[in-house]
Design a protein around this motif. Structure first.
Motif, short mmCIF file in Angstrom:
data_model
loop_
_atom_site.label_atom_id
_atom_site.label_comp_id
_atom_site.label_asym_id
_atom_site.label_seq_id
_atom_site.Cartn_x
_atom_site.Cartn_y
_atom_site.Cartn_z
N MET A 23 28.37 12.49 21.46
CA MET A 23 26.98 12.16 21.78
C MET A 23 26.05 13.33 21.45
SD MET A 23 25.01 9.81 22.87
CE MET A 23 23.40 9.53 23.56
N VAL A 24 26.55 14.55 21.71
CA VAL A 24 25.74 15.73 21.46
C VAL A 24 25.45 15.86 19.97
CG1 VAL A 24 25.66 18.25 21.59
CG2 VAL A 24 26.63 16.92 23.48
N SER A 25 26.44 15.57 19.13
CA SER A 25 26.25 15.70 17.68
C SER A 25 25.21 14.68 17.18
CB SER A 25 27.58 15.49 16.95
OG SER A 25 28.10 14.20 17.22
N LYS A 26 25.19 13.49 17.77
CA LYS A 26 24.21 12.49 17.38
C LYS A 26 22.80 12.92 17.78
CE LYS A 26 27.28 8.46 17.52
NZ LYS A 26 27.53 7.14 18.16
N LEU A 27 22.68 13.50 18.96
CA LEU A 27 21.37 14.00 19.39
C LEU A 27 20.89 15.13 18.49
CD1 LEU A 27 21.77 14.07 23.29
CD2 LEU A 27 20.56 12.39 21.89
N ALA B 88 21.78 15.57 15.35
CA ALA B 88 21.44 14.99 14.05
C ALA B 88 20.07 14.33 14.08
CB ALA B 88 22.51 13.98 13.63
N LEU B 89 19.78 13.61 15.16
CA LEU B 89 18.47 12.97 15.30
C LEU B 89 17.36 14.01 15.37
CD1 LEU B 89 16.67 10.49 15.81
CD2 LEU B 89 17.22 10.71 18.26
N SER B 90 17.60 15.06 16.13
CA SER B 90 16.60 16.12 16.27
C SER B 90 16.38 16.84 14.95
CB SER B 90 17.04 17.12 17.35
OG SER B 90 17.21 16.47 18.59
N TRP B 91 17.47 17.10 14.24
CA TRP B 91 17.38 17.81 12.95
C TRP B 91 16.57 16.99 11.95
CZ3 TRP B 91 18.25 17.68 7.79
CH2 TRP B 91 18.35 18.90 7.13
N VAL B 92 16.84 15.69 11.88
CA VAL B 92 16.10 14.82 10.96
C VAL B 92 14.62 14.78 11.35
CG1 VAL B 92 15.79 12.42 10.22
CG2 VAL B 92 18.08 13.40 10.33
N ALA B 93 14.34 14.69 12.64
CA ALA B 93 12.95 14.62 13.10
C ALA B 93 12.19 15.91 12.76
CB ALA B 93 12.91 14.38 14.61
N VAL B 94 12.83 17.05 12.99
CA VAL B 94 12.17 18.33 12.71
C VAL B 94 11.96 18.53 11.21
CG1 VAL B 94 12.51 20.83 12.76
CG2 VAL B 94 12.93 19.47 14.82
N TYR B 95 12.98 18.21 10.42
CA TYR B 95 12.87 18.48 8.99
C TYR B 95 12.08 17.41 8.25
CZ TYR B 95 15.22 22.86 8.86
OH TYR B 95 15.49 24.20 9.03
#
Length: 203
Positions: free
Chosen positions: A1-5, A7-14
């Protein structure tokens, strides 16, 4: 679950940073065009032949008759417009690569709110006869797309903060990679150090 969060945060920031890079390219091209074509316009004006008056950066959107009638006014405004766009372009580029996530988001938010959105608010009140056919709506739609992507991108770092995910900036990734490479080189002994010296024994 942590890795999905993450990944979502990384995509949103970048996504925020990608929009900034896209804006920097668009505004740099426009700014350089305004700036360089204003000097071409000065030369045309000095030659005194008004039939040659042109402004290539505006011709796809604005009618030729408007450009020729308002040529002196365009020459006055164009260099400053070009300088402003170039400034926005380099600010966007600096924010994309050098600013931390909150500062990058604020930069993109100000661009979307104060540059693109204000353009969308003002443009409908401008006379339709200034524009080539359907170009007013085309420019409005493209700038509306900039508003939407800008607002979405600006909230990317907020999503990462709400999800409590720390996303490195491009500079931090580069520094981390450099530190990793240098640490590997320091930990790996050289061949000369690993190979014992062989001394010939004399009887």
């Amino acid at each position: 679950m942590v890795s999905k969060l993450f990944a979502l945060s990384w995509v949103a920031v970048y996504f925020c940073r990608i929009v900034l890079i896209t804006n920097s390219i668009i505004y740099a091209i426009s700014g350089i065009s305004y700036f360089s074509q204003s000097y071409d316009g000065f030369e045309l004006r000095e030659n005194g032949n008004s039939t040659l008056y042109s402004f290539p950066v505006l011709e796809p959107v604005i009618k030729d008759t408007v450009i020729k009638d308002q040529f002196d006014g365009l020459l006055i405004l164009a260099p400053f417009m070009g300088a402003a766009y170039i400034c926005v372009a380099f600010t966007s580029l600096a924010a994309a690569f050098l600013f931390r996530n909150p500062e990058a988001a604020i930069t993109l938010l100000l661009q979307a709110a104060l540059l693109s959105m204000l353009g969308c608010i003002v443009r409908p009140s401008e006379p339709d006869e200034f524009y080539n056919e359907d170009q007013k709506d085309a420019v409005q739609n493209s700038q509306l797309a900039a508003v939407i992507t800008g607002w979405i991108g600006a909230f990317g770092p907020i999503i990462a903060a709400l999800l409590k995910q720390e996303i490195l900036t491009p500079v931090e990734y580069i520094v981390s990679f450099y530190s990793y490479v240098t640490s590997i080189k320091e930990e790996t002994p050289s061949i000369k150090e690993e190979t014992p010296s062989i001394k010939e024994e004399t009887p």
